[in-house]
Design a protein around this motif. Structure first.
Motif, PDB file in Angstrom:
ATOM      1  N   THR A 161       0.790  -1.156   0.028  1.00  0.00           N
ATOM      2  CA  THR A 161       0.152  -0.056   0.053  1.00  0.00           C
ATOM      3  C   THR A 161       0.771   1.336   0.137  1.00  0.00           C
ATOM      4  N   LEU A 162       0.331   2.199  -0.399  1.00  0.00           N
ATOM      5  CA  LEU A 162       0.700   3.689  -0.073  1.00  0.00           C
ATOM      6  C   LEU A 162      -0.256   4.674   0.461  1.00  0.00           C
ATOM      7  N   THR A 163      -0.037   5.454   1.433  1.00  0.00           N
ATOM      8  CA  THR A 163      -0.984   6.430   1.967  1.00  0.00           C
ATOM      9  C   THR A 163      -0.377   7.860   1.708  1.00  0.00           C
ATOM     10  N   LEU A 164      -1.302   8.618   1.181  1.00  0.00           N
ATOM     11  CA  LEU A 164      -1.336  10.096   0.801  1.00  0.00           C
ATOM     12  C   LEU A 164      -2.174  10.800   1.775  1.00  0.00           C
ATOM     13  N   THR A 165      -1.577  11.958   2.145  1.00  0.00           N
ATOM     14  CA  THR A 165      -2.109  12.767   2.887  1.00  0.00           C
ATOM     15  C   THR A 165      -2.914  13.805   1.936  1.00  0.00           C
ATOM     16  N   LEU A 166      -4.084  13.753   1.615  1.00  0.00           N
ATOM     17  CA  LEU A 166      -4.948  14.724   0.820  1.00  0.00           C
ATOM     18  C   LEU A 166      -5.466  15.831   1.378  1.00  0.00           C
ATOM     19  N   LYS A 167      -5.761  16.996   0.814  1.00  0.00           N
ATOM     20  CA  LYS A 167      -6.360  18.101   1.151  1.00  0.00           C
ATOM     21  C   LYS A 167      -7.533  18.136   0.629  1.00  0.00           C
ATOM     22  N   ASP A 168      -8.698  18.519   1.504  1.00  0.00           N
ATOM     23  CA  ASP A 168     -10.101  18.658   0.808  1.00  0.00           C
ATOM     24  C   ASP A 168     -10.512  19.937   1.331  1.00  0.00           C
ATOM     25  N   LYS A 169     -10.524  21.155   0.539  1.00  0.00           N
ATOM     26  CA  LYS A 169     -10.946  22.466   1.097  1.00  0.00           C
ATOM     27  C   LYS A 169     -10.006  22.736   2.141  1.00  0.00           C
ATOM     28  N   ALA A 170     -10.584  22.745   3.392  1.00  0.00           N
ATOM     29  CA  ALA A 170      -9.921  23.214   4.571  1.00  0.00           C
ATOM     30  C   ALA A 170      -9.169  22.123   5.413  1.00  0.00           C
ATOM     31  N   ARG A 171      -9.751  20.759   5.233  1.00  0.00           N
ATOM     32  CA  ARG A 171      -9.119  19.638   5.808  1.00  0.00           C
ATOM     33  C   ARG A 171      -8.130  18.778   5.138  1.00  0.00           C
ATOM     34  N   LYS A 172      -7.328  18.354   6.098  1.00  0.00           N
ATOM     35  CA  LYS A 172      -6.425  16.984   5.922  1.00  0.00           C
ATOM     36  C   LYS A 172      -6.826  15.853   6.061  1.00  0.00           C
ATOM     37  N   TYR A 173      -6.565  14.937   5.304  1.00  0.00           N
ATOM     38  CA  TYR A 173      -6.818  13.559   5.723  1.00  0.00           C
ATOM     39  C   TYR A 173      -5.963  12.529   5.073  1.00  0.00           C
ATOM     40  N   ASP A 174      -5.932  11.219   5.554  1.00  0.00           N
ATOM     41  CA  ASP A 174      -4.879  10.179   5.087  1.00  0.00           C
ATOM     42  C   ASP A 174      -5.674   9.210   4.238  1.00  0.00           C
ATOM     43  N   ALA A 175      -5.477   8.824   3.159  1.00  0.00           N
ATOM     44  CA  ALA A 175      -6.146   7.767   2.290  1.00  0.00           C
ATOM     45  C   ALA A 175      -5.157   6.790   1.993  1.00  0.00           C
ATOM     46  N   THR A 176      -5.495   5.525   2.010  1.00  0.00           N
ATOM     47  CA  THR A 176      -4.445   4.335   1.727  1.00  0.00           C
ATOM     48  C   THR A 176      -4.926   3.780   0.298  1.00  0.00           C
ATOM     49  N   PHE A 177      -4.156   3.434  -0.469  1.00  0.00           N
ATOM     50  CA  PHE A 177      -4.446   2.679  -1.682  1.00  0.00           C
ATOM     51  C   PHE A 177      -3.597   1.449  -1.960  1.00  0.00           C
ATOM     52  N   SER A 178      -4.387   0.468  -2.429  1.00  0.00           N
ATOM     53  CA  SER A 178      -3.471  -0.616  -2.901  1.00  0.00           C
ATOM     54  C   SER A 178      -2.411  -0.618  -3.776  1.00  0.00           C
ATOM     55  N   ARG A 179      -1.319  -0.790  -3.893  1.00  0.00           N
ATOM     56  CA  ARG A 179      -0.414  -0.531  -5.023  1.00  0.00           C
ATOM     57  C   ARG A 179      -0.704  -1.090  -6.226  1.00  0.00           C
ATOM     58  N   THR A 180      -1.323  -2.173  -6.197  1.00  0.00           N
ATOM     59  CA  THR A 180      -2.016  -3.008  -7.347  1.00  0.00           C
ATOM     60  C   THR A 180      -3.030  -2.128  -8.228  1.00  0.00           C
ATOM     61  N   ALA A 181      -3.775  -1.165  -7.210  1.00  0.00           N
ATOM     62  CA  ALA A 181      -4.759  -0.490  -7.908  1.00  0.00           C
ATOM     63  C   ALA A 181      -4.083   0.990  -8.722  1.00  0.00           C
ATOM     64  N   ILE A 182      -2.844   1.240  -8.471  1.00  0.00           N
ATOM     65  CA  ILE A 182      -2.481   2.437  -9.090  1.00  0.00           C
ATOM     66  C   ILE A 182      -1.987   2.039 -10.527  1.00  0.00           C
ATOM     67  N   ALA A 183      -2.342   2.673 -11.473  1.00  0.00           N
ATOM     68  CA  ALA A 183      -2.007   2.571 -13.062  1.00  0.00           C
ATOM     69  C   ALA A 183      -0.648   3.395 -13.130  1.00  0.00           C
TER      70      ALA A 183
END
Length: 157
Positions: A127-149
């Protein structure tokens, strides 16, 4: 021409290791009637033009001294940095991108989106985990590496 790519990768890696660089990619392509051997190198903090010249000269000397010649056709050798928005192709690219802002494209949508940009916070074999920004908040999202094109470094605006 994967044989050329494999041969060049094998030859250039000891040169890179001796200087603390790593191999990002090798291409052997025909463009406009000419063959190009492109070797993309990097290191933490980026690669300089002088370092590209150093590797180009050492690699050229090694290739010219081989018998039989591993690349029988005429070609242009280019050694360069993979660039500011370089693709993340191998494990070293991903490891060196931890803490950096990246762009990923997924094979299938997650929460209605196939494209995400954020800071690469964590990386495991699966997996890889990204810290994403959505307007005023930050949150982490984890993605399976096999899902990444595709994945690449990105410039944050």
């Amino acid at each position: 021409m994967s044989t050329v790519v494999d041969t060049v990768s094998t030859i250039v890696n000891p040169i890179l290791d001796a200087h603390g660089f790593y191999l990002s990619d090798v291409e052997f392509v025909k463009e406009g009637g000419s063959w190009y051997l492109r070797v993309y190198i990097d290191k933490p903090g980026g690669i300089s033009l002088d370092e590209c010249v150093l590797v180009s000269e050492a690699l050229s000397e090694k290739l010219d001294g081989m018998d039989p010649d591993p690349i029988p056709q005429a070609y242009f050798l280019e050694v360069s940095s993979p660039g500011a928005e370089r693709p993340l192709k191998n494990e070293a690219d991903y490891r060196n991108a931890v803490g950096e802002y990246i762009h990923i494209s997924l094979f299938q949508k997650v929460n209605g989106k196939k494209v995400f940009e954020g800071t690469l916070k964590d990386l495991t074999a699966d997996t890889l985990t990204l810290t994403l920004k959505d307007k005023a908040r930050k949150y982490d999202a984890t993605f399976s590496r096999t899902a990444i094109a595709k994945a690449r470094l990105a410039i944050e605006f």
